[in-house]
Design a protein around this motif. Structure first.
Motif, mmCIF file in Angstrom:
data_model
loop_
_atom_site.group_PDB
_atom_site.id
_atom_site.type_symbol
_atom_site.label_atom_id
_atom_site.label_comp_id
_atom_site.label_asym_id
_atom_site.label_seq_id
_atom_site.Cartn_x
_atom_site.Cartn_y
_atom_site.Cartn_z
ATOM 1 N N TRP A 68 -14.846 37.298 5.649
ATOM 2 C CA TRP A 68 -15.868 37.218 4.596
ATOM 3 C C TRP A 68 -15.233 36.687 3.312
ATOM 4 O O TRP A 68 -14.042 36.858 3.071
ATOM 5 N N LYS A 69 -16.052 36.050 2.503
ATOM 6 C CA LYS A 69 -15.553 35.465 1.258
ATOM 7 C C LYS A 69 -16.595 35.634 0.164
ATOM 8 O O LYS A 69 -17.784 35.844 0.428
ATOM 9 N N PHE A 119 -12.983 26.486 1.136
ATOM 10 C CA PHE A 119 -13.549 26.802 2.444
ATOM 11 C C PHE A 119 -14.433 25.647 2.886
ATOM 12 O O PHE A 119 -15.221 25.121 2.091
ATOM 13 N N ASP A 120 -14.297 25.227 4.112
ATOM 14 C CA ASP A 120 -15.102 24.142 4.673
ATOM 15 C C ASP A 120 -15.859 24.671 5.883
ATOM 16 O O ASP A 120 -15.249 25.103 6.872
ATOM 17 N N HIS A 162 -11.027 35.172 -0.507
ATOM 18 C CA HIS A 162 -11.167 35.989 0.695
ATOM 19 C C HIS A 162 -10.241 37.199 0.565
ATOM 20 O O HIS A 162 -9.401 37.280 -0.360
ATOM 21 N N ASP A 163 -10.395 38.165 1.470
ATOM 22 C CA ASP A 163 -9.591 39.395 1.474
ATOM 23 C C ASP A 163 -9.809 40.188 0.185
ATOM 24 O O ASP A 163 -10.767 40.933 0.081
ATOM 25 N N GLU A 164 -8.922 40.045 -0.789
ATOM 26 C CA GLU A 164 -9.035 40.813 -2.031
ATOM 27 C C GLU A 164 -8.819 39.901 -3.235
ATOM 28 O O GLU A 164 -8.050 38.951 -3.177
ATOM 29 N N LEU A 184 -23.016 40.415 -6.450
ATOM 30 C CA LEU A 184 -21.897 39.824 -5.716
ATOM 31 C C LEU A 184 -22.404 39.114 -4.470
ATOM 32 O O LEU A 184 -23.001 39.741 -3.590
ATOM 33 N N PRO A 185 -22.162 37.796 -4.354
ATOM 34 C CA PRO A 185 -22.485 37.099 -3.113
ATOM 35 C C PRO A 185 -21.286 37.147 -2.162
ATOM 36 O O PRO A 185 -20.151 36.895 -2.570
ATOM 37 N N VAL A 186 -21.519 37.435 -0.922
ATOM 38 C CA VAL A 186 -20.478 37.374 0.104
ATOM 39 C C VAL A 186 -21.043 36.619 1.294
ATOM 40 O O VAL A 186 -22.232 36.725 1.615
ATOM 41 N N CYS A 187 -20.174 35.840 1.952
ATOM 42 C CA CYS A 187 -20.637 34.993 3.046
ATOM 43 C C CYS A 187 -19.649 35.014 4.198
ATOM 44 O O CYS A 187 -18.436 35.133 4.003
ATOM 45 N N SER A 188 -20.183 34.899 5.386
ATOM 46 C CA SER A 188 -19.437 34.635 6.610
ATOM 47 C C SER A 188 -20.283 33.651 7.388
ATOM 48 O O SER A 188 -20.489 32.523 6.939
ATOM 49 N N ASN A 189 -20.819 34.043 8.541
ATOM 50 C CA ASN A 189 -21.818 33.208 9.215
ATOM 51 C C ASN A 189 -23.157 33.299 8.502
ATOM 52 O O ASN A 189 -24.006 32.436 8.644
ATOM 53 N N VAL A 190 -23.354 34.402 7.794
ATOM 54 C CA VAL A 190 -24.549 34.612 6.981
ATOM 55 C C VAL A 190 -24.091 34.964 5.574
ATOM 56 O O VAL A 190 -22.927 35.294 5.350
#
Length: 681
Positions: A64-65, A101-102, A112-114, A135-141
């Motif tokens: 997650w990022k 990130f691409d 990412h991470d911390e 706070l926005p966080v993203c992975s596949n969603v």
């Protein structure tokens, strides 16, 4: 009793330590988002500093990022909606160096991470700081989560651990200087180019860009060459379509390399229209071929083409073989002359002199030689005499047939020399590329220029029947030869007029008068008084009428041509000052020896419509003169990838990068360029 004292001391110590605690929310987590947790800590301002320090820590699950202050092509940055009295206007965020990130062709910037973000609030801190962190966080969603928080500063105070953590977090924020020695940014339609120089060299350079309004910057392509790192970024609008011009805007970037990062603010300047290396070599070779061919259509070469025609008409027994050999010899003369120009450019490069197309016409000795040669050709075309001087070179330049093929070789060489003050479409790009390229490429492209210019001559060499279709010699040929002689005489007088930039006008007038008197005396000896006077009178009337018509009257309305434009000296500062005032800038770089410049002046720039457009209140006209060597003009041209005149460019509120016009101007092109630069009124 001793135990009682120890307990009391311990309680007092705990109370004392509590005053040194920083305010802390502890780790906050939302039931709607188990992939991230946040923590806010704060320490009130000292009376001397008047600044409250906060630390926003974010801990993310693997994969997650979250985002940087400028997320890139997608996402939004973390933000806080403060409750009064703490407001966003009082807040300063400090952003550590991000990562890239691409995903699915989209490039973003974040963490990412911390990550720990230092934040400061200016002024006296309230007893309580509260707000909502988004706070926005993203992975596949992607998940957007709100974290309400409240920090009580009334019971907090100095804390060494918080100070250490704040210092560590600030140590990850890019510094103001110390990484790159120099950094520049330039823009050309759809491309942003950032160039950074570092004396220590580069290991793994990266660049992160802040967002520009209504503009999207794509993933940079990095090219490292020793001490120089170049980043090329695609530029579009927010919908992925054609981008607006970002020249003149201020761009904020972070440049990093192996853990060291620098925050830099850059002014985006226009990139040259043609950057060496950005065009394939085969494309430039085709441009050189086309540019050389078009030179045959320039007014500079017309006297030599006429002379070539006259040389064919003089031969009573014309046959295919002789015509083929004559035109082949002329083609070899053209190509040899271009190779000689390549040699000249090579020598100038090694001696660190100015490089450019036609710069030999800035030299008075070269102009003097050309005056002498054209005078000899004029006398020969007028049939005044056949010269046979001891110097083989002069004999070859002045005789036809008797000198064999050497005379036709000289015609080709002379055509090349007369063509150099002319700039044609494709020619400027090809020459600019050649002068910046390695020497083998320079010589190869000048060879292609020579082949391109000799193409019409080679065509007649392949199909001599084209020349044999001309009528047989007769009395009409004498009149045609006289016309060709007058044409060459005009070229001679024009070249002589260029000497006014090096000699006094009075001395040049004396030379011109002496030349005309000498031609008249020779004509008198050859044709007699009656014929000489009649021919001279007719020539004087024709030349005078041509000059008056060309310089005083337009072709359409017959009105006298006047230049009412208030031309100002050309400089980069003048361009920027005009753009700052939201004005349109029209640039004209010219030279007295440039025939194409004169054609542009009388056919376009002095026309009524263009004069009216260039004298409007919101237009600034700048002119650079390259008649004599000028380093400012040379630097101006080279910065825009040009080495030839005429050069015309238009700047404006809607074309901050500057639109470069074709060397052959048209009224429509100038008027449309001005309107496009101005935009909607």
């Amino acid at each position: 009793m001793q135990s009682l004292f120890r307990v009391a001391a311990g309680c007092l110590l705990m109370l004392w330590l509590h005053t040194g605690y920083a305010a802390d929310t502890g780790w906050l987590q939302s039931p709607q988002n188990t992939h991230a947790k946040v923590r806010l800590q704060a320490q009130p301002a000292h009376s001397s500093e008047k600044e409250t320090r906060l630390l926003l820590s974010v801990s993310l699950e693997k994969g997650w990022k979250t985002y940087w202050r400028s997320p890139g092509e997608g996402g939004i940055a973390p933000s806080v909606e403060w409750q009064k009295p703490a407001t966003a206007a009082q807040t300063t965020w400090y952003w550590p160096t991000p990562a890239r990130f691409d995903v699915a062709g989209i490039t973003t910037q974040g963490y990412h991470d911390e990550v720990t973000l230092p934040i400061t609030l200016s002024g006296h801190a309230p007893a309580t700081i509260a707000g909502t962190l988004t706070l926005p966080v993203c992975s596949n969603v992607c998940i957007l989560t709100d974290y309400p928080f409240s920090l009580d500063l009334s019971s907090s105070g100095d804390n060494a651990e918080f100070a250490r953590q704040f210092a560590v977090a600030m140590g990850k924020v890019p510094i103001a200087e110390g990484l790159a020695d120099s950094v520049t940014a330039g823009y050309r339609a759809g491309v942003l180019q950032i160039t950074a120089h570092r004396g220590q060299g580069w290991q793994n350079p990266e660049v992160f860009t802040d967002t520009l309004e209504d503009t999207s910057l794509g993933k940079p392509v990095v090219k490292v060459d020793g001490q120089q790192a170049q980043f090329t970024l695609p530029v579009t609008d927010e919908w992925g379509e054609k981008a607006q011009d970002i020249s003149g805007k201020t761009l904020s970037i972070v440049l990093s390399d192996n853990g060291l990062a620098q925050q830099i603010s850059l002014n985006v300047s226009p990139l040259p229209a043609a950057v060496p290396g950005s065009i394939a070599l085969w494309q430039v070779a085709l441009m050189a071929l086309a540019g050389g061919f078009i030179l045959n259509l320039m007014p500079c070469v017309l006297p030599v083409l006429g002379m070539k025609l006259g040389s064919i008409l003089q031969v009573e027994q014309r046959n295919r073989k002789s015509i083929r050999m004559q035109f082949l010899a002329s083609s070899v003369g053209i190509i040899t002359s271009f190779l000689a120009l390549a040699l000249l450019m090579t020598l100038l490069r090694y001696t660190n002199q100015t490089l450019g197309w036609g710069i030999q016409f800035q030299n008075p000795w070269f102009i003097g030689l050309m005056v002498l040669v054209t005078a000899l050709f004029t006398a020969n075309l007028l049939g005044l005499f056949e010269i046979n001087l001891p110097s083989k070179m002069t004999t070859r330049l002045a005789t036809h047939q008797r000198a064999g093929l050497s005379g036709h070789f000289a015609e080709g060489a002379f055509a090349t020399l007369l063509a150099t003050p002319c700039s044609a479409p494709f020619l400027g790009t090809a020459v600019a590329f050649a002068l910046a390229a390695p020497l083998p490429v320079l010589w190869g492209l000048f060879l292609m220029l020579g082949i391109g210019m000799s193409l019409p001559w080679l065509m007649i060499a392949l199909w001599p029947g084209l020349a044999m279709c001309l009528p047989r010699p007769g009395r009409w040929m004498l009149r045609l030869r006289l016309f060709l002689g007058v044409l060459m005489l005009s070229a001679c007088l024009w070249l002589l007029s260029l000497m006014e930039n090096h000699l006094s006008a009075w001395f040049v007038a004396v030379l011109a008068g002496a030349l005309l008197v000498m031609l008249f005396v020779l004509s008198l000896r050859r044709y007699g008084l009656r014929n000489s006077a009649l021919t001279t009178g007719v020539c004087a009337v024709l030349v005078g009428a041509a000059i008056v018509i060309a310089t005083q009257f337009s072709g359409a309305g017959g009105k006298p041509l006047r230049d009412d434009i208030a031309w100002h000296p050309l400089s980069e500062e003048a361009i920027q000052n005009a753009l700052a005032e939201k004005k349109v800038v029209f640039i004209d770089v010219t030279a007295d020896w440039c025939v194409t410049c004169k054609a542009n002046k009388y056919n376009v720039l002095m026309s009524d419509e263009v004069q009216e457009a260039l004298t409007e209140h919101d237009v600034v006209a700048l002119r650079g003169d390259w008649t004599l060597p000028s380093k400012p003009v040379n630097d101006f041209l080279q910065k825009r990838g040009s080495v030839a005149v005429p050069f015309n460019q238009i700047y404006g509120p809607h074309t901050l990068a500057g639109e470069i016009l074709s060397p052959l101007l048209t009224r429509d092109a100038v008027l449309q360029g001005l309107e496009q630069a101005r935009g909607a009124r």
